[in-house]
Design a protein around this motif. Structure first.
Motif, PDB file in Angstrom:
ATOM      1  N   PRO A  79       0.813  -1.222   0.000  1.00  0.00           N
ATOM      2  CA  PRO A  79       0.000   0.000   0.000  1.00  0.00           C
ATOM      3  C   PRO A  79       0.847   1.275   0.000  1.00  0.00           C
ATOM      4  O   PRO A  79       1.965   1.294   0.513  1.00  0.00           O
ATOM      5  CB  PRO A  79      -0.817  -0.084   1.280  1.00  0.00           C
ATOM      6  N   PHE A  80       0.300   2.332  -0.589  1.00  0.00           N
ATOM      7  CA  PHE A  80       0.999   3.615  -0.627  1.00  0.00           C
ATOM      8  C   PHE A  80       0.955   4.314   0.728  1.00  0.00           C
ATOM      9  O   PHE A  80       1.745   5.195   0.992  1.00  0.00           O
ATOM     10  CB  PHE A  80       0.403   4.531  -1.711  1.00  0.00           C
ATOM     11  N   HIS A  81       0.018   3.934   1.592  1.00  0.00           N
ATOM     12  CA  HIS A  81      -0.153   4.578   2.897  1.00  0.00           C
ATOM     13  C   HIS A  81      -0.070   3.514   3.980  1.00  0.00           C
ATOM     14  O   HIS A  81      -0.888   2.603   4.042  1.00  0.00           O
ATOM     15  CB  HIS A  81      -1.516   5.281   2.953  1.00  0.00           C
ATOM     16  N   SER A  82       0.936   3.638   4.832  1.00  0.00           N
ATOM     17  CA  SER A  82       1.113   2.719   5.964  1.00  0.00           C
ATOM     18  C   SER A  82       1.072   3.523   7.251  1.00  0.00           C
ATOM     19  O   SER A  82       1.624   4.623   7.331  1.00  0.00           O
ATOM     20  CB  SER A  82       2.460   1.990   5.873  1.00  0.00           C
ATOM     21  N   THR A  83       0.418   2.972   8.268  1.00  0.00           N
ATOM     22  CA  THR A  83       0.267   3.635   9.561  1.00  0.00           C
ATOM     23  C   THR A  83       0.808   2.708  10.651  1.00  0.00           C
ATOM     24  O   THR A  83       0.526   1.512  10.645  1.00  0.00           O
ATOM     25  CB  THR A  83      -1.219   3.944   9.850  1.00  0.00           C
ATOM     26  N   PHE A  84       1.567   3.290  11.585  1.00  0.00           N
ATOM     27  CA  PHE A  84       2.173   2.512  12.654  1.00  0.00           C
ATOM     28  C   PHE A  84       1.751   3.059  14.018  1.00  0.00           C
ATOM     29  O   PHE A  84       1.634   4.267  14.197  1.00  0.00           O
ATOM     30  CB  PHE A  84       3.707   2.542  12.541  1.00  0.00           C
ATOM     31  N   HIS A  85       1.557   2.121  14.960  1.00  0.00           N
ATOM     32  CA  HIS A  85       1.233   2.421  16.354  1.00  0.00           C
ATOM     33  C   HIS A  85       2.070   1.505  17.236  1.00  0.00           C
ATOM     34  O   HIS A  85       2.829   0.679  16.733  1.00  0.00           O
ATOM     35  CB  HIS A  85      -0.248   2.153  16.636  1.00  0.00           C
ATOM     36  N   LEU A  86       1.897   1.598  18.534  1.00  0.00           N
ATOM     37  CA  LEU A  86       2.579   0.695  19.470  1.00  0.00           C
ATOM     38  C   LEU A  86       1.623  -0.415  19.887  1.00  0.00           C
ATOM     39  O   LEU A  86       0.661  -0.172  20.624  1.00  0.00           O
ATOM     40  CB  LEU A  86       3.053   1.450  20.708  1.00  0.00           C
ATOM     41  N   TYR A  87       1.891  -1.634  19.394  1.00  0.00           N
ATOM     42  CA  TYR A  87       1.085  -2.800  19.740  1.00  0.00           C
ATOM     43  C   TYR A  87       1.934  -3.800  20.506  1.00  0.00           C
ATOM     44  O   TYR A  87       3.153  -3.885  20.313  1.00  0.00           O
ATOM     45  CB  TYR A  87       0.550  -3.479  18.484  1.00  0.00           C
ATOM     46  N   GLU A  88       1.289  -4.637  21.323  1.00  0.00           N
ATOM     47  CA  GLU A  88       1.960  -5.710  22.039  1.00  0.00           C
ATOM     48  C   GLU A  88       2.407  -6.755  21.011  1.00  0.00           C
ATOM     49  O   GLU A  88       1.663  -7.061  20.076  1.00  0.00           O
ATOM     50  CB  GLU A  88       0.989  -6.338  23.059  1.00  0.00           C
ATOM     51  N   ASP A  89       3.624  -7.281  21.165  1.00  0.00           N
ATOM     52  CA  ASP A  89       4.199  -8.186  20.168  1.00  0.00           C
ATOM     53  C   ASP A  89       3.364  -9.443  19.913  1.00  0.00           C
ATOM     54  O   ASP A  89       3.271  -9.889  18.775  1.00  0.00           O
ATOM     55  CB  ASP A  89       5.611  -8.615  20.576  1.00  0.00           C
ATOM     56  N   TYR A  90       2.794 -10.034  20.942  1.00  0.00           N
ATOM     57  CA  TYR A  90       2.085 -11.305  20.759  1.00  0.00           C
ATOM     58  C   TYR A  90       0.578 -11.141  20.695  1.00  0.00           C
ATOM     59  O   TYR A  90      -0.128 -12.052  20.315  1.00  0.00           O
ATOM     60  CB  TYR A  90       2.474 -12.287  21.872  1.00  0.00           C
ATOM     61  N   ARG A  91       0.087 -10.013  21.111  1.00  0.00           N
ATOM     62  CA  ARG A  91      -1.359  -9.730  21.069  1.00  0.00           C
ATOM     63  C   ARG A  91      -1.556  -8.470  20.235  1.00  0.00           C
ATOM     64  O   ARG A  91      -1.703  -7.382  20.760  1.00  0.00           O
ATOM     65  CB  ARG A  91      -1.903  -9.515  22.487  1.00  0.00           C
ATOM     66  N   ARG A  92      -1.522  -8.620  18.924  1.00  0.00           N
ATOM     67  CA  ARG A  92      -1.603  -7.481  18.005  1.00  0.00           C
ATOM     68  C   ARG A  92      -2.897  -6.694  18.140  1.00  0.00           C
ATOM     69  O   ARG A  92      -3.020  -5.616  17.609  1.00  0.00           O
ATOM     70  CB  ARG A  92      -1.445  -7.948  16.555  1.00  0.00           C
ATOM     71  N   ASP A  93      -3.850  -7.251  18.865  1.00  0.00           N
ATOM     72  CA  ASP A  93      -5.114  -6.533  19.063  1.00  0.00           C
ATOM     73  C   ASP A  93      -5.039  -5.569  20.251  1.00  0.00           C
ATOM     74  O   ASP A  93      -5.990  -4.848  20.515  1.00  0.00           O
ATOM     75  CB  ASP A  93      -6.270  -7.513  19.246  1.00  0.00           C
ATOM     76  N   TYR A  94      -3.890  -5.554  20.963  1.00  0.00           N
ATOM     77  CA  TYR A  94      -3.748  -4.664  22.116  1.00  0.00           C
ATOM     78  C   TYR A  94      -2.783  -3.526  21.782  1.00  0.00           C
ATOM     79  O   TYR A  94      -1.580  -3.734  21.599  1.00  0.00           O
ATOM     80  CB  TYR A  94      -3.255  -5.410  23.357  1.00  0.00           C
ATOM     81  N   MET A  95      -3.331  -2.293  21.734  1.00  0.00           N
ATOM     82  CA  MET A  95      -2.521  -1.110  21.495  1.00  0.00           C
ATOM     83  C   MET A  95      -2.168  -0.497  22.852  1.00  0.00           C
ATOM     84  O   MET A  95      -3.054  -0.256  23.669  1.00  0.00           O
ATOM     85  CB  MET A  95      -3.288  -0.082  20.648  1.00  0.00           C
ATOM     86  N   LEU A  96      -0.888  -0.282  23.089  1.00  0.00           N
ATOM     87  CA  LEU A  96      -0.438   0.289  24.353  1.00  0.00           C
ATOM     88  C   LEU A  96      -1.007   1.686  24.569  1.00  0.00           C
ATOM     89  O   LEU A  96      -1.489   2.019  25.645  1.00  0.00           O
ATOM     90  CB  LEU A  96       1.095   0.329  24.404  1.00  0.00           C
ATOM     91  N   THR A  97      -0.949   2.517  23.532  1.00  0.00           N
ATOM     92  CA  THR A  97      -1.429   3.888  23.628  1.00  0.00           C
ATOM     93  C   THR A  97      -1.776   4.399  22.231  1.00  0.00           C
ATOM     94  O   THR A  97      -1.217   3.938  21.241  1.00  0.00           O
ATOM     95  CB  THR A  97      -0.374   4.820  24.273  1.00  0.00           C
ATOM     96  N   ASP A  98      -2.677   5.351  22.192  1.00  0.00           N
ATOM     97  CA  ASP A  98      -2.992   5.986  20.910  1.00  0.00           C
ATOM     98  C   ASP A  98      -2.282   7.330  20.769  1.00  0.00           C
ATOM     99  O   ASP A  98      -2.543   8.081  19.847  1.00  0.00           O
ATOM    100  CB  ASP A  98      -4.502   6.154  20.735  1.00  0.00           C
ATOM    101  N   LEU A  99      -1.343   7.616  21.672  1.00  0.00           N
ATOM    102  CA  LEU A  99      -0.620   8.889  21.630  1.00  0.00           C
ATOM    103  C   LEU A  99       0.406   8.952  20.507  1.00  0.00           C
ATOM    104  O   LEU A  99       0.880  10.028  20.167  1.00  0.00           O
ATOM    105  CB  LEU A  99       0.076   9.158  22.965  1.00  0.00           C
ATOM    106  N   ILE A 100       0.774   7.796  19.971  1.00  0.00           N
ATOM    107  CA  ILE A 100       1.820   7.729  18.957  1.00  0.00           C
ATOM    108  C   ILE A 100       1.226   7.183  17.660  1.00  0.00           C
ATOM    109  O   ILE A 100       0.632   6.107  17.649  1.00  0.00           O
ATOM    110  CB  ILE A 100       2.975   6.821  19.430  1.00  0.00           C
ATOM    111  N   GLU A 101       1.406   7.951  16.577  1.00  0.00           N
ATOM    112  CA  GLU A 101       0.902   7.510  15.274  1.00  0.00           C
ATOM    113  C   GLU A 101       1.844   8.016  14.196  1.00  0.00           C
ATOM    114  O   GLU A 101       2.128   9.210  14.119  1.00  0.00           O
ATOM    115  CB  GLU A 101      -0.509   8.043  15.052  1.00  0.00           C
ATOM    116  N   LEU A 102       2.359   7.089  13.400  1.00  0.00           N
ATOM    117  CA  LEU A 102       3.309   7.412  12.340  1.00  0.00           C
ATOM    118  C   LEU A 102       2.725   6.993  10.988  1.00  0.00           C
ATOM    119  O   LEU A 102       2.332   5.844  10.819  1.00  0.00           O
ATOM    120  CB  LEU A 102       4.635   6.678  12.556  1.00  0.00           C
ATOM    121  N   HIS A 103       2.679   7.939  10.049  1.00  0.00           N
ATOM    122  CA  HIS A 103       2.169   7.658   8.709  1.00  0.00           C
ATOM    123  C   HIS A 103       3.294   7.802   7.695  1.00  0.00           C
ATOM    124  O   HIS A 103       4.095   8.737   7.783  1.00  0.00           O
ATOM    125  CB  HIS A 103       1.064   8.653   8.324  1.00  0.00           C
TER     126      HIS A 103
END
Length: 168
Positions: A79-103
């Motif tokens: 994809p031309f647009h990728s977004t990154f956050h902080l997720y737990e390594d083994y539980r990808r459904d758990y985001m540590l925080t929504d304060l960090i977002e990289l596009h």
């Protein structure tokens, strides 16, 4: 993109890459490709730290979003647009925080695909293209009146910032 989704956004004119490492465009692209992740984290970190003053409560940290508009293919993803956050390594459904977002928005990938004018991101990226005709611009404004607001500032910034070229 609605303004509610992002809250208050401060606009600053785009800046130009300045590098004395080489006079070759391919060398400058190589520098960006090899360091874009680190550059992103460096500038993101500065913005994140500046969101509170020393002694403030950590609860006052502000959500920080970094958007990299790149005229190169950086990520080995389709994809031309990728977004990154902080997720737990083994539980990808758990985001540590929504304060960090990289596009990361990669224009060569965007240019190579079919554009959907019903997608607000596509409209804004098309607006940024240097070879946009007045007729195309008017069509984008009809579909998204918010594009009209930054139009004059963006046109002025284009004189100093070549989005379709890397300075040599």
């Amino acid at each position: 993109m609605s303004t509610e989704a992002f809250g208050s956004v401060t606009y600053s004119p785009p800046t130009m890459l300045q590098s004395k490492a080489s006079s070759s465009k391919s060398d400058i692209l190589n520098i960006l490709e090899n360091n874009m992740d680190r550059r992103t984290l460096f500038y993101f970190g500065k913005l994140f730290l500046e969101s509170i003053k020393s002694g403030d409560k950590f609860q006052n940290l502000k959500r920080t979003i970094t958007i990299n508009l790149m005229n190169l293919n950086f990520l080995p993803l389709e994809p031309f647009h990728s977004t990154f956050h902080l997720y737990e390594d083994y539980r990808r459904d758990y985001m540590l925080t929504d304060l960090i977002e990289l596009h990361f928005i990669e224009f060569p990938k965007f240019r190579a695909m079919q554009h959907n004018l019903h997608d607000p991101l596509h409209r804004w990226l098309l607006f940024m293209e240097e070879n946009l005709t007045e007729e195309q611009l008017e069509e984008l404004i009809q579909m998204d009146p918010m594009i009209k607001k930054p139009r004059s500032g963006w046109n002025e910034s284009r004189k100093h910032f070549r989005f379709n070229q890397v300075a040599a």
